[in-house]
Design an enzyme around this catalytic site. Structure first.
Site, mmCIF file in Angstrom:
data_model
loop_
_atom_site.group_PDB
_atom_site.id
_atom_site.type_symbol
_atom_site.label_atom_id
_atom_site.label_comp_id
_atom_site.label_asym_id
_atom_site.label_seq_id
_atom_site.Cartn_x
_atom_site.Cartn_y
_atom_site.Cartn_z
ATOM 1 N N ASN A 211 34.931 39.683 53.237
ATOM 2 C CA ASN A 211 35.386 40.578 54.307
ATOM 3 C C ASN A 211 36.718 40.076 54.840
ATOM 4 O O ASN A 211 37.273 39.102 54.342
ATOM 5 C CB ASN A 211 34.319 40.656 55.412
ATOM 6 C CG ASN A 211 34.025 39.290 55.982
ATOM 7 O OD1 ASN A 211 34.878 38.651 56.572
ATOM 8 N ND2 ASN A 211 32.799 38.812 55.787
ATOM 9 N N LYS A 290 32.451 36.770 32.878
ATOM 10 C CA LYS A 290 33.151 37.896 33.508
ATOM 11 C C LYS A 290 32.492 39.229 33.121
ATOM 12 O O LYS A 290 32.240 39.464 31.935
ATOM 13 C CB LYS A 290 34.621 37.865 33.062
ATOM 14 C CG LYS A 290 35.463 38.898 33.752
ATOM 15 C CD LYS A 290 36.891 38.845 33.248
ATOM 16 C CE LYS A 290 37.654 40.058 33.741
ATOM 17 N NZ LYS A 290 38.891 40.266 33.021
#
Ligand code: PMT
Length: 400
Positions: A211, A290
């Site tokens: 955030n 990934k």
């Protein structure tokens, strides 16, 4: 009217003190200026004379002053002594009680409140001996404003920039009550645990959920608690800030790391302030490789994280527990609900997602609630706001 004795020492930030005099006078303060010999190499006494409307004092033994006791009468005159900029050399003198010029002698003679706004190269500020001097000065009851972090005149970056004149002026005048409480070292003997910044929840080795928290609010609280004489432990998510020196910093990444760090420290602390923006959810599985781009849509499965604040306040041996509430709407209702549901002693609610304040802003405003009362702390810089919140906490730990 407040009578401010401004000591200017020899640093490049001395030019900012001219603006400081202007701001203080604009707020109705009477200002007299004392300059050290090296300050006069950076800026002329005439500038301060013109701005303060008073002659500038530079000599310890001034034959023009009756009995050559100018330092005593100046010390008696002042409601507050402010040294801005305060160089490493001057701070060292204050820490050790040296009195070899007018300003250092005045400091010893002063019985009023004393403030210093340090300014120096970041390496000088970080030097152990400077920090030991700062600890001594704080112990002696001197109120420290700044320094701030940022680009420096020497081309380096870090802590050491003098706080902005507007910040210094506000701390001195507008919040005298708060400041005087803090000057009295009202958190001596307290250990304060603060969480700050965001958490990062990894999706795979190169991506994470996080955030916009910068950590500024939590770090300002750590500084304010330190100034009030507390021992401070700061549990911080990944941020680009340096912790105030003297703080025990524990760096964490995920919400789970933060949970473990807070829980391992909480029993030894008398106050907990949860200013971190902890992720409410994290990926059930963090992939070891990934994630490859394949389908048009990708579904992430998230699980709820443990609530650190609720678990701290649920403990039998809980500290005085202060939460934050970050809301985009219905601020008061959500904050009051969190106060009750999480059984907190206090909650500081702030608007987020707005143009001013909240995440990653230099400024913020708080509406603070506790069982049976509330107080609004209007928009100001986070340094000052943190002082105000700490002062409010101090008022409340006295009554619980
Ligand atoms: O870091 P800055 O850029 O300076 O921004 C400051 C800030 C906006 C992040 C700060 O002022 C703030 O509001 N911090 C709390 C943000 C938040 O997560 O609020 P919340 O309403 O979602 O959570 C309520 C409280 O529960 C908070 O004290 C939070 O730390 C705590 N919590 C939340 C989830 C969780 N799993 N554990 C917790 O302890």
């Amino acid at each position: 009217m407040k009578r401010i004795l401004l000591g200017v020492t020899g640093g490049v930030a001395a030019y900012k003190s001219a603006e400081l005099v202007r701001l203080l006078r604009k707020q109705g303060a009477e200002v007299q200026v004392v300059m050290t010999q090296s300050a006069m190499r950076f800026i002329s006494p005439l500038t301060f004379q013109a701005l303060s409307g008073n002659p500038v004092h530079t000599e310890l033994l001034d034959a023009d002053v009756e009995n050559a006791m100018g330092h005593i009468s100046l010390a008696r005159w002042a409601d507050a002594l402010l040294i801005a900029p305060a160089t490493a050399n001057t701070l060292a003198k204050l820490a050790h009680g040296l009195a070899d010029d007018l300003l250092s002698t005045l400091y010893l003679a002063a019985t009023c409140s004393v403030y210093v706004a340090p300014a120096m190269n970041q390496a000088m500020w970080n030097k152990v001996v400077t920090q030991e001097n700062m600890q001594a000065i704080r112990r002696h009851g001197v109120r420290v404003i700044g320094p701030e972090q940022g680009d420096q005149a020497c081309g380096e970056t870090g802590y050491g920039r003098m706080a902005e004149p507007s910040v210094i002026c506000t701390q001195l005048l507008a919040n005298d009550e708060v400041v005087s409480q803090l000057t009295h070292q009202c958190l001596i003997g307290h250990k304060v645990l603060i969480s700050a910044g965001p958490t990062c929840e990894p999706l795979d080795p190169v991506r994470y959920l996080t955030n916009r928290s910068s950590g500024k609010m939590g770090y300002a609280l750590a500084n304010a608690a330190l100034n009030a004489g507390a021992e401070v432990t700061l549990v911080s998510g990944p941020v680009a800030l340096s912790a105030p020196i003297g703080v025990d910093l524990i760096k964490v990444t995920t919400a789970e790391d933060m949970y473990q760090a807070v829980m391992s420290k909480v029993t030894t602390h008398s106050i907990y302030i949860g200013a971190a923006a902890v992720a409410d959810y994290s990926p059930v599985l963090s992939q070891s490789e990934k994630i490859k781009k394949q389908d048009e849509q990708l579904t992430l499965v998230l699980q709820k994280n443990k609530d650190i604040l609720a678990d701290v306040s649920a403990r039998m041996d809980r500290p005085f527990t202060v939460g934050f509430a970050a809301e985009t709407h219905d601020l008061e209702n959500y904050a009051r609900d969190k106060l009750t549901r999480k059984n907190l002693d206090m909650i500081a609610a702030n608007w987020v997602g707005q143009e001013q304040g909240g995440f990653d802003s230099e400024q913020n405003a708080l509406h603070v609630f506790w069982p049976g009362g509330d107080k609004s702390l209007p928009m100001t810089n986070k340094t000052l706001l943190a002082e105000q919140l700490i002062a409010l906490i101090v008022e409340h730990i006295k009554v619980v």
